[in-house]
Motif scaffolding. Sequence first.
Motif, PDB file in Angstrom:
ATOM      1  N   VAL A 190     -10.148  15.104 -20.377  1.00 43.94           N
ATOM      2  CA  VAL A 190      -9.274  14.674 -19.280  1.00 43.94           C
ATOM      3  C   VAL A 190      -9.530  13.197 -19.054  1.00 43.94           C
ATOM      4  O   VAL A 190     -10.678  12.807 -18.816  1.00 43.94           O
ATOM      5  N   MET A 191      -8.496  12.368 -19.203  1.00 46.13           N
ATOM      6  CA  MET A 191      -8.650  10.946 -18.877  1.00 46.13           C
ATOM      7  C   MET A 191      -7.657  10.644 -17.776  1.00 46.13           C
ATOM      8  O   MET A 191      -6.461  10.909 -17.907  1.00 46.13           O
ATOM      9  N   ASP A 192      -8.160  10.099 -16.668  1.00 45.31           N
ATOM     10  CA  ASP A 192      -7.265   9.861 -15.542  1.00 45.31           C
ATOM     11  C   ASP A 192      -7.918   8.867 -14.583  1.00 45.31           C
ATOM     12  O   ASP A 192      -9.136   8.696 -14.584  1.00 45.31           O
ATOM     13  N   LYS A 193      -7.055   8.244 -13.797  1.00 44.47           N
ATOM     14  CA  LYS A 193      -7.558   7.388 -12.715  1.00 44.47           C
ATOM     15  C   LYS A 193      -8.301   8.270 -11.728  1.00 44.47           C
ATOM     16  O   LYS A 193      -7.845   9.366 -11.399  1.00 44.47           O
ATOM     17  N   GLY A 194      -9.429   7.775 -11.255  1.00 46.66           N
ATOM     18  CA  GLY A 194     -10.085   8.447 -10.139  1.00 46.66           C
ATOM     19  C   GLY A 194     -10.779   9.757 -10.472  1.00 46.66           C
ATOM     20  O   GLY A 194     -11.167  10.487  -9.571  1.00 46.66           O
ATOM     21  N   VAL A 195     -10.917  10.095 -11.762  1.00 50.55           N
ATOM     22  CA  VAL A 195     -11.704  11.298 -12.043  1.00 50.55           C
ATOM     23  C   VAL A 195     -13.153  10.904 -12.306  1.00 50.55           C
ATOM     24  O   VAL A 195     -13.438   9.788 -12.753  1.00 50.55           O
ATOM     25  N   GLY A 196     -14.063  11.794 -11.986  1.00 49.47           N
ATOM     26  CA  GLY A 196     -15.480  11.531 -12.173  1.00 49.47           C
ATOM     27  C   GLY A 196     -16.239  12.829 -12.410  1.00 49.47           C
ATOM     28  O   GLY A 196     -15.635  13.867 -12.726  1.00 49.47           O
ATOM     29  N   PHE A 197     -17.537  12.730 -12.231  1.00 51.64           N
ATOM     30  CA  PHE A 197     -18.440  13.832 -12.550  1.00 51.64           C
ATOM     31  C   PHE A 197     -18.069  15.126 -11.810  1.00 51.64           C
ATOM     32  O   PHE A 197     -18.114  16.207 -12.383  1.00 51.64           O
ATOM     33  N   THR A 198     -17.676  14.997 -10.528  1.00 55.25           N
ATOM     34  CA  THR A 198     -17.362  16.212  -9.759  1.00 55.25           C
ATOM     35  C   THR A 198     -16.143  16.923 -10.359  1.00 55.25           C
ATOM     36  O   THR A 198     -16.074  18.151 -10.341  1.00 55.25           O
ATOM     37  N   HIS A 199     -15.189  16.138 -10.900  1.00 58.75           N
ATOM     38  CA  HIS A 199     -14.024  16.762 -11.535  1.00 58.75           C
ATOM     39  C   HIS A 199     -14.409  17.440 -12.837  1.00 58.75           C
ATOM     40  O   HIS A 199     -13.873  18.491 -13.178  1.00 58.75           O
ATOM     41  N   LEU A 200     -15.345  16.816 -13.553  1.00 59.33           N
ATOM     42  CA  LEU A 200     -15.817  17.442 -14.786  1.00 59.33           C
ATOM     43  C   LEU A 200     -16.363  18.831 -14.464  1.00 59.33           C
ATOM     44  O   LEU A 200     -16.021  19.818 -15.112  1.00 59.33           O
ATOM     45  N   LEU A 201     -17.209  18.888 -13.422  1.00 56.30           N
ATOM     46  CA  LEU A 201     -17.785  20.184 -13.049  1.00 56.30           C
ATOM     47  C   LEU A 201     -16.679  21.140 -12.610  1.00 56.30           C
ATOM     48  O   LEU A 201     -16.729  22.344 -12.902  1.00 56.30           O
ATOM     49  N   GLY A 202     -15.659  20.606 -11.940  1.00 49.25           N
ATOM     50  CA  GLY A 202     -14.539  21.433 -11.492  1.00 49.25           C
ATOM     51  C   GLY A 202     -13.771  22.041 -12.662  1.00 49.25           C
ATOM     52  O   GLY A 202     -13.498  23.242 -12.686  1.00 49.25           O
ATOM     53  N   PHE A 203     -13.448  21.210 -13.660  1.00 45.54           N
ATOM     54  CA  PHE A 203     -12.729  21.720 -14.838  1.00 45.54           C
ATOM     55  C   PHE A 203     -13.581  22.745 -15.593  1.00 45.54           C
ATOM     56  O   PHE A 203     -13.077  23.759 -16.067  1.00 45.54           O
ATOM     57  N   LEU A 204     -14.881  22.460 -15.682  1.00 40.29           N
ATOM     58  CA  LEU A 204     -15.766  23.388 -16.389  1.00 40.29           C
ATOM     59  C   LEU A 204     -15.775  24.744 -15.696  1.00 40.29           C
ATOM     60  O   LEU A 204     -15.665  25.793 -16.337  1.00 40.29           O
ATOM     61  N   LYS A 205     -15.904  24.721 -14.366  1.00 40.38           N
ATOM     62  CA  LYS A 205     -15.929  25.981 -13.613  1.00 40.38           C
ATOM     63  C   LYS A 205     -14.633  26.749 -13.817  1.00 40.38           C
ATOM     64  O   LYS A 205     -14.646  27.947 -14.093  1.00 40.38           O
ATOM     65  N   GLU A 206     -13.517  26.030 -13.686  1.00 38.30           N
ATOM     66  CA  GLU A 206     -12.208  26.650 -13.835  1.00 38.30           C
ATOM     67  C   GLU A 206     -12.074  27.270 -15.227  1.00 38.30           C
ATOM     68  O   GLU A 206     -11.640  28.403 -15.386  1.00 38.30           O
ATOM     69  N   PHE A 207     -12.489  26.503 -16.231  1.00 36.26           N
ATOM     70  CA  PHE A 207     -12.355  26.957 -17.607  1.00 36.26           C
ATOM     71  C   PHE A 207     -13.216  28.200 -17.889  1.00 36.26           C
ATOM     72  O   PHE A 207     -12.745  29.199 -18.407  1.00 36.26           O
TER      73      PHE A 207
END
Lengths: 546, 483
Positions: B361-378
């Motif tokens: 995921v490459m996007d403005k304003g994404v960071g470590f917390t989003h990484l953890l969010g996508f991982l959890k969702e996945f």
Amino acid sequence: MAIITLPYRYLERLTGADKETILQRLPMIGSEVERVEDDHADVEFFPNRPDLFSVEGVARAMRGFLEIETGLPSYTVQPSGISFSVDPNLSDIRPFLGSAVITGVSFDEESIVSVMGLQEALHWAVGRGRSKVAIGIHDLDAVTPPFRYIASPRTRRFVPLDFDREMSMDEILSEHPKGRDYAGIVKNFPLFPLIVDANDNVLSFPPIINGELTRVTEKTHNILLDTTGTDAKAVTMAVNIICTAMADGGATIGSVEINGRRVPSLAPSERTVSVRECCDLLGIELSAQGIAQLLEKMRFAAQPAGKGNVRVQVPCYRADIMHDWDIFEDVAIAYGYDRFPARISETFTIGSAHPARVLGGTVRAILAGLGFLEMMPFTLTNERVLYDMMQRPRSSLPLCIMHPISEEHTVIRTDILPLLMEMLQANRHRELPQKLFATGDVVEGLVTSQKVAGVSCHASADFSEAYACMDALAHELSLVYSVAESADPAFIGGRRGDVRVNGRTVGVFGEVHPAVLNAFELEHPVAAFELDLTAVPGYCVPSDIP
Amino acid sequence: MELTQNEKRLLAALAKEKEADALHLAQMLDATPEAVVQWALLGKDRGLADVRRKVTKKLEYTDEGRNYLEKGLPETQVLNAIGNDTTLFSLQELAAFKIGFGQLRKKGLITVTKGIVTKNVGATTAEDEAALKNPQPGEQRTQELVKRGLVKEIETIRNILSITDEGTLMVDAGLDLREEIGTLTREQIISGAWRDANLRKYRVDKLPRVVYCGKSHPYQRLIEGMRQIFLEMGFTEIHGGLVQSSFWNFDALFQPQDHPAREMQDTFYLKECMELPGCWESVKAMHENGGDTTSTGWGGVWKKEKAEQCVLRTHTTSLSIQHLAAHPEPPVKAFCIDRVYRREAIDPTHTPEFEQLEGIVMDKGVGFTHLLGFLKEFYQGMGFEGVRFRPGYFPYTEPSVEPEVWVDGLGWVEMGGAGIFRQEVTAPFGIRYPVLAWGLGVSRVAMLRLGLKDLRLLYRSDINWIRKSPVYRPERPKSGGEV
């Protein structure tokens, strides 16, 4: 991977915490506890943190992480008056030298094991199997300074470690176990690296073996450290990591003059990092003060520097801090990975499947509908299966692997049918009829594309079945084709057809030749087909190559 | 209660006979005795008939026994040959000597003194001869003859079938004994003859014959499920060549050229080379000195020839970075599930090629917390409810994280790796925003989900396993675990 043995008694003494607390929190600084024994634990650390490859280094990090002692550990270096010269002839052989004098060492069994373990782990992680850096640890009192790092004729003789007779350096390479292990690093050089003292006594033949003369024992009190290699940064880092570990164990570090330059310095390096950048990357809001406090837990020195910045002093043993984000990761670790909220980004996007994948799915649905069962054979195979067993002439199309690991896997498949024949062979004791298919990537030249192949094995499998299946597949794929008599030797003459689209042969079908059946140990007829999916109308692969 | 035509015929016959031998009934019904017993046993299960086994023993002479019946037992023959002053030597002429003489000695009927054989007083074999003429089961002398192999015991089993009261009641109530029809014909359907046809009724308590479905591979279906999760989350699927330059496989990902993973023993190299893309010089600068970033780079000299060497891709990240280089503007959400290659010897948990899953995921304003969010969702989409995170290390991500999922019976299982691409990776391609990335070995999930102990079975499958493995599997009950 570096697995470090941590004896509880020594670890608890150095850390100032009980082993239960240490073992429970260790994974959260980045490690995996592999084994917990009665008197020690074996813990795996990542290759980017060689400073954690000793009990002393782990204790230092845990003192910070458990907030027993935070901030930058300070190390003082006293000039030892000892000097080292480097022979300019080494510049094309093994040019870089690092060194230090370590005094007041009181080795016991645990600390000597820790230092030897550290040396081995550094050879692996930083030294790239000694080629980039090799480390020598010597009993200083057995030799006389000043020392010289020279390029020596290969006939030079000395007594290597663990031997009781003099050997030439060439003999060491062929006869000494370490010589045989590491000969590859030096064998092509006309002269070999050698470290000698004022009286021309040999300390070491880096990166192969030390001399027996300077063997380190529990009675050793003063150490001369040498690191040699091909990368200046790595050579210095190895010195820093060993010196700081031994200083933490209670020793005193002395500097050595190398060609007039005093090493090691063990001084921290400095970086100024942005609070905003850190918060954006991590996705949490922290103040400059907050970031500084977290970094102190990771044994950095850090203080707010104004203008939204934090000034960070990085300990000299941290090999992994290359970029500001490396510092931010330490902020995250100190904050605690378990405390981070998990968020989903709100940017709207529409998902889309790759056309080649969609086509693959369509092919699967068609062939399943025709009663075929999918197989997923390897893409690695060999020319015997791909050509010889199929009675097909060998081709220059498949890519050959340079150093195959077995005779089974030497090329990448250009066709799938031969691999399905292998599947029939593997399943020849199973109930008939067997109708199998496989679809996926093949590589011709350097280009990856997709094919599909099918086989039907039973007592009445014949040309008409193969033709019927191919026709049904082509029809369902909207593929308009014509058929020409085929010359493919994998099939019986007069019972084989080529699939032609726009003047190009894109597939073949027919009744498999009995000699091919024999080659695959099959006892029943096989109707088979293979189709190049690039012939399917609308086939396209969006190119991602910039 | 549905009876087959044969069961009905048997019951009707038994209703007349009440009790009869299976042989007799078999003749009546024009069937084999075995079939008749089989029908009766089915009737027995329904309480309509009974089957009794009657075992009778009969004695019969063996060929040897029959011979002695004519000539007399060997001992009789020898005894009869003994007169006055009969020598042992002369007796040895007799064919029956060996057995006969032995028997006489055993029974104590003769004495041998200095080579002369004499009968003892009252010596006779009459009782044994009588037993041979008229053997009686269980009698002791007869048993002796059985042991000597002169007489043998023959067991005969007769099946006596009978009808129960319930069976009689059923027959009395009337049975439909019309001829049964197996297959309905076109003529019967058109003509209406089906109205009078007695269609054979099938037993539903028997197993059906087996037919096998054509279908895709269980592992492929698992992969499809994972693709579905990404597509639902709005990701674009990427796909690319199995052959990559070292540049895209390693250098573009800031893997130093002397990294152990690049060595011949871990990677499949090909002798071919590939041309580098235009941006190679910024990658070179990044390796040597960190380019325009705050990085120091690896130092040393970066060699173009090393980057041109072709390899079989060791990870699909080589495709992700190419996709990013081609699409440097946000947002980019992409995924890939495809084969990768490692130079590893084959064993139950290692194969030289296997599937890897990867999401970026490459996007403005994404960071470590989003990484953890996508991982959890996945991972939750894959059915792993419990997910937790530990610091990790991967050469091209910073920060790096090792996700772990809770698996009942196994505990916390490390499940792939994740992180944010280092700036050293993204900067040379003009990517200005953080790239979240995660990946895992799909075969590991396959082992858990398909219950496999040997990875090789995915690629060299036993077709019986595929035939028996159902297309649809209900989702396993969600596993708990602390989060």
